[in-house]
Write a protein that holds these residues in place. Structure first.
Motif, PDB file in Angstrom:
ATOM      1  N   HIS A 242      52.131  17.521 -89.546  1.00 38.95           N
ATOM      2  CA  HIS A 242      53.128  18.126 -88.639  1.00 38.95           C
ATOM      3  C   HIS A 242      54.450  17.425 -88.904  1.00 38.95           C
ATOM      4  O   HIS A 242      54.772  16.391 -88.314  1.00 38.95           O
ATOM      5  CB  HIS A 242      52.690  17.929 -87.178  1.00 38.95           C
ATOM      6  N   GLY A 244      57.500  17.777 -88.301  1.00 38.81           N
ATOM      7  CA  GLY A 244      58.466  17.528 -87.235  1.00 38.81           C
ATOM      8  C   GLY A 244      58.142  16.286 -86.414  1.00 38.81           C
ATOM      9  O   GLY A 244      59.003  15.743 -85.718  1.00 38.81           O
ATOM     10  N   SER A 245      56.882  15.828 -86.488  1.00 35.27           N
ATOM     11  CA  SER A 245      56.487  14.630 -85.732  1.00 35.27           C
ATOM     12  C   SER A 245      56.772  13.344 -86.500  1.00 35.27           C
ATOM     13  O   SER A 245      56.571  12.262 -85.975  1.00 35.27           O
ATOM     14  CB  SER A 245      54.987  14.676 -85.417  1.00 35.27           C
TER      15      SER A 245
ATOM     16  N   LEU B  49      55.153  19.504 -78.750  1.00 34.39           N
ATOM     17  CA  LEU B  49      55.164  19.686 -80.207  1.00 34.39           C
ATOM     18  C   LEU B  49      55.284  21.167 -80.548  1.00 34.39           C
ATOM     19  O   LEU B  49      54.533  21.984 -80.032  1.00 34.39           O
ATOM     20  CB  LEU B  49      53.876  19.137 -80.827  1.00 34.39           C
ATOM     21  N   VAL B  50      56.242  21.490 -81.427  1.00 33.68           N
ATOM     22  CA  VAL B  50      56.418  22.867 -81.896  1.00 33.68           C
ATOM     23  C   VAL B  50      56.534  22.837 -83.416  1.00 33.68           C
ATOM     24  O   VAL B  50      57.328  22.054 -83.941  1.00 33.68           O
ATOM     25  CB  VAL B  50      57.708  23.498 -81.315  1.00 33.68           C
ATOM     26  N   THR B 106      59.906  18.052 -80.794  1.00 29.89           N
ATOM     27  CA  THR B 106      59.874  17.918 -82.260  1.00 29.89           C
ATOM     28  C   THR B 106      60.541  19.146 -82.870  1.00 29.89           C
ATOM     29  O   THR B 106      60.436  20.251 -82.327  1.00 29.89           O
ATOM     30  CB  THR B 106      58.431  17.838 -82.799  1.00 29.89           C
ATOM     31  N   PRO B 107      61.214  18.961 -84.023  1.00 28.25           N
ATOM     32  CA  PRO B 107      61.814  20.118 -84.690  1.00 28.25           C
ATOM     33  C   PRO B 107      60.790  20.882 -85.509  1.00 28.25           C
ATOM     34  O   PRO B 107      59.777  20.322 -85.934  1.00 28.25           O
ATOM     35  CB  PRO B 107      62.864  19.478 -85.594  1.00 28.25           C
TER      36      PRO B 107
END
Ligand SMILES: [Zn+2]
Lengths: 352, 325
Positions: A242, A244-245, B49-50, B106-107
């Motif tokens: 993930h 973005g994390s 979270l996305v 999150t992006p």
């Protein structure tokens, strides 16, 4: 943990297009060379063989099985394969030696990326629901990572160009390198952006080639009577898919693997870091706590030539050969896989 | 002996026509996308979270609590693609961006249609441009646009509100295959109507088609050996299932054939005989197509057909010396 010796290493030239060379024709010359260095005849003379490659690169199903034709595997040998860089094949063989189920091992990695569109092929290693369907390529992710660091003021474009200039300059002494030359930071900064903020020279080239290595127990190395470098520590860690994390300006997995492998247990004379994009060398240097007294990427690193699935093992081989030649006493090698340094393997090597 | 070979290349496309099951978490996100809504999932530490993931990236706990987020947000980082690749979602210059939607922690990755690099900046606000028709795929977001851009396109209502459990995920990758030296030499001989293998310098075995090495000895092979048209059936199978795109009508025979003088078999068709008469050890001969049709291919030989010679004992198959030329 048992010490493991690296007794032989060979790599092909990094070529943009190996053309009419199939996997066997790419692998065989480096195998012949490591057999010669070790003083053995074939894969029959080691206990275990493990290779690293990825069939998607050349679009040939079971190319890794075809590669076995280079080994002389009759009568049958103990053989394994990782669909990864061959640095992870080394890890598998190192475990086998730790377990006492092998005393010696042959490792090889090969990649023929020229037949396909590599950044697009690599887009398909990403999350299959959210990322792969968008065909976001590896260069784009690296570019967004670089911008994160530029925006925060952690690095400048000149810092990135310095990495490239040093890489190309070091590569002048590396006969296997694909890109080499004497360019200044100012020259490099004059070039246009490619996938902004990256310029073309911030990105590693696409290369075809192969490499091979022989490792064994210390007892076996003494029996063969060959000089060797010792693997003192090895560890690998992976971060979440993930993206973005993740904090892209750091490499948490490299920090953990570096500690576990014992990077800080002594001075580091030389480090070969698998940084396919210039800013990633800066991230890795920091993650490993390397100071300015460590010579980084004396080979030119992968910015000078990047054989996907072999370059990681070659980083380890480069450090090992420098130790064997007496140019360094202690060194660190790094291999990576996945977008923005997702997975990292650290090896600490010492002279005997 | 080998002289330098002509380079033989062939472009091809590899297709993986995957369908994937989504599971409940990804399935919920895609179901929401189809209804033109963005959702995230609450992580163990309370962060949203996305796009949503099944398990917490840090604690590994299974995540279940969906949270609605906005379809607009902030660009956290981005890059500019001057020359889009064929596979990319836009055919004119565009930005890839990590976009943090309002309500998310999150992006997520998507692309921004900004027209010009100068219109992009870190921290800028963007909003989703929904596709005219939605299907429950990432492409339901037809990119993001700067928030001030007016969106005038007509949006059709979603065709279904059923929970999504699977998705089509076809992958097509294009390559240009280049034959290795040994294969190129072999195919050039085929084009001239000759079967040319290679001999191992160590065990003396002859391989056709050659791969440039002896797989048993692990040594390069270079010495070329021209073989004749006669062969022996080493094994065979009768195929009853029609193969799509194959003009041959089943049932037909595929056999492992060892050419006289060679030590390893290759596959080819067997014809001009009753299928039930085919047996191991049977002697056969190549029937070549007319010379005008010869290309760089094994199909230059239409099929093999039986010849009136005594069967070869099983233990002699692959050990014959070529006498027939
Ligand atoms: Zn042989």
């Amino acid at each position: 943990m048992r010490d493991v010796a690296i007794v032989a290493f060979a790599q092909s030239n990094c070529q943009r297009d190996a053309g009419a060379q199939n996997e066997v024709e790419l692998i065989m010359p480096v195998l012949t060379e490591v057999f010669k260095q070790t003083g053995i005849k074939s894969a029959q003379d080691v206990d275990f063989t493990c290779s690293g490659s990825c069939d998607y690169q050349q679009g040939a199903a079971f190319a890794f099985v075809a590669g076995v034709d280079a080994l002389g595997a009759v009568p049958p040998i103990k053989e394994s394969h990782v669909e990864m860089d061959a640095a992870w094949a080394l890890y598998e063989a190192w475990l086998k030696i730790q377990m006492g189920s092998a005393e010696s091992a042959l490792l090889y990695g090969f990649g023929k990326s020229s037949p396909g569109e590599l950044p697009i092929v690599l887009s398909q290693q990403l999350d299959p629901y959210y990322l792969a369907p968008l065909w976001v390529d590896t260069i784009a992710f690296a570019a967004m990572q670089a911008r994160t660091m530029l925006d925060s003021g952690e690095i400048t474009e000149a810092d990135m160009a310095e990495v490239v200039a040093r890489s190309r300059n070091n590569a002048l002494k590396n006969p296997h390198a694909q890109l080499k030359g004497d360019q200044t930071v100012a020259d490099l900064l004059k070039e246009a952006t490619y996938v902004s903020p990256l310029r073309r020279h911030d990105c590693c080239p696409i290369s075809d080639g192969a490499c091979a290595m022989i490792i064994c127990t210390i007892e076996k190395a003494e029996e063969w009577g060959k000089p060797y470098a010792i693997i003192k520590g090895i560890d690998h860690r992976i971060e979440t898919h993930h993206i973005g994390s993740r904090d892209l300006s750091r490499s948490v997995s490299t920090e953990i693997a570096g500690k576990a492998a014992g990077v800080a247990n002594g001075p580091v004379d030389v480090a070969e870091l698998y940084a396919p994009f210039s800013h990633q060398e800066i991230i890795l240097k920091k993650a490993l706590g390397l100071g300015d007294d460590t010579v980084i990427n004396p080979s030119g690193g992968v910015l000078a030539g990047n054989v996907m699935m072999a370059s990681g093992l070659s980083r380890i081989g480069e450090v090992a050969m420098r130790i064997i030649r007496g140019e360094a006493k202690r060194g660190v090698a790094h291999a990576t896989s996945g977008p923005c340094l997702q997975q990292n393997l650290i090896t600490v090597l010492e002279a005997k | 002996m080998s002289s330098s070979a002509e380079i033989l290349s062939q472009a091809f496309t590899l297709g993986y026509t995957y369908t994937r099951s989504t599971g409940p978490i990804v399935g919920q996100f895609l179901t929401s996308l189809r209804a033109r809504k963005m959702v995230g999932i609450k992580a163990s530490d309370g962060k949203v979270l996305v796009p949503p993931v099944e398990f917490d990236p840090v604690s590994a706990a299974a995540l279940t609590e969906f949270v609605d987020v906005a379809d607009a947000g902030v660009v956290k980082t981005w890059c500019w693609v001057k020359e889009p690749r064929k596979a990319h979602p836009s055919d004119k210059p565009f930005a890839w961006a990590m976009i943090q939607l309002d309500g998310a922690d999150t992006p997520m990755l998507h692309w921004v249609d900004a027209g010009d690099e100068a219109a992009m900046s870190t921290g800028m606000r963007v909003k989703v441009r929904w596709a005219e028709e939605t299907k429950g795929l990432m492409s339901d977001v037809n990119g993001f646009v700067p928030e001030a851009v007016a969106l005038l396109g007509e949006l059709k209502p979603a065709t279904s509100d059923e929970q999504i459990t699977g998705m089509e995920a076809p992958i097509y990758l294009t390559y240009n295959f280049t034959a290795g030296k040994a294969t190129a030499r072999y195919l050039q001989s085929m084009k001239k109507g000759k079967l040319v293998g290679q001999r191992c310098p160590n065990c003396r075995n002859v391989y056709i088609p050659p791969r440039g090495s002896c797989a048993a000895c692990g040594v390069p092979t270079e010495e070329e050996v021209t073989l004749g048209n006669k062969a022996t059936v080493e094994s065979f199978t009768i195929v009853y299932i029609p193969i799509p795109g194959n003009p041959i009508k089943p049932p037909y025979v595929i056999a492992n054939l060892v050419l006289d003088g060679a030590n390893l078999s290759f596959l080819h068709l067997l014809s001009e005989c009753k299928n039930e008469d085919v047996r191991i050890g049977m002697r056969v001969e190549a029937l070549w197509k007319p010379e005008a049709e010869w290309g760089y291919a094994m199909e230059n030989i239409q099929y093999f057909k039986p010849i009136d010679e005594p069967d070869v004992p099983v233990d002699q198959i692959g050990k014959l010396i070529d006498e027939g030329r």
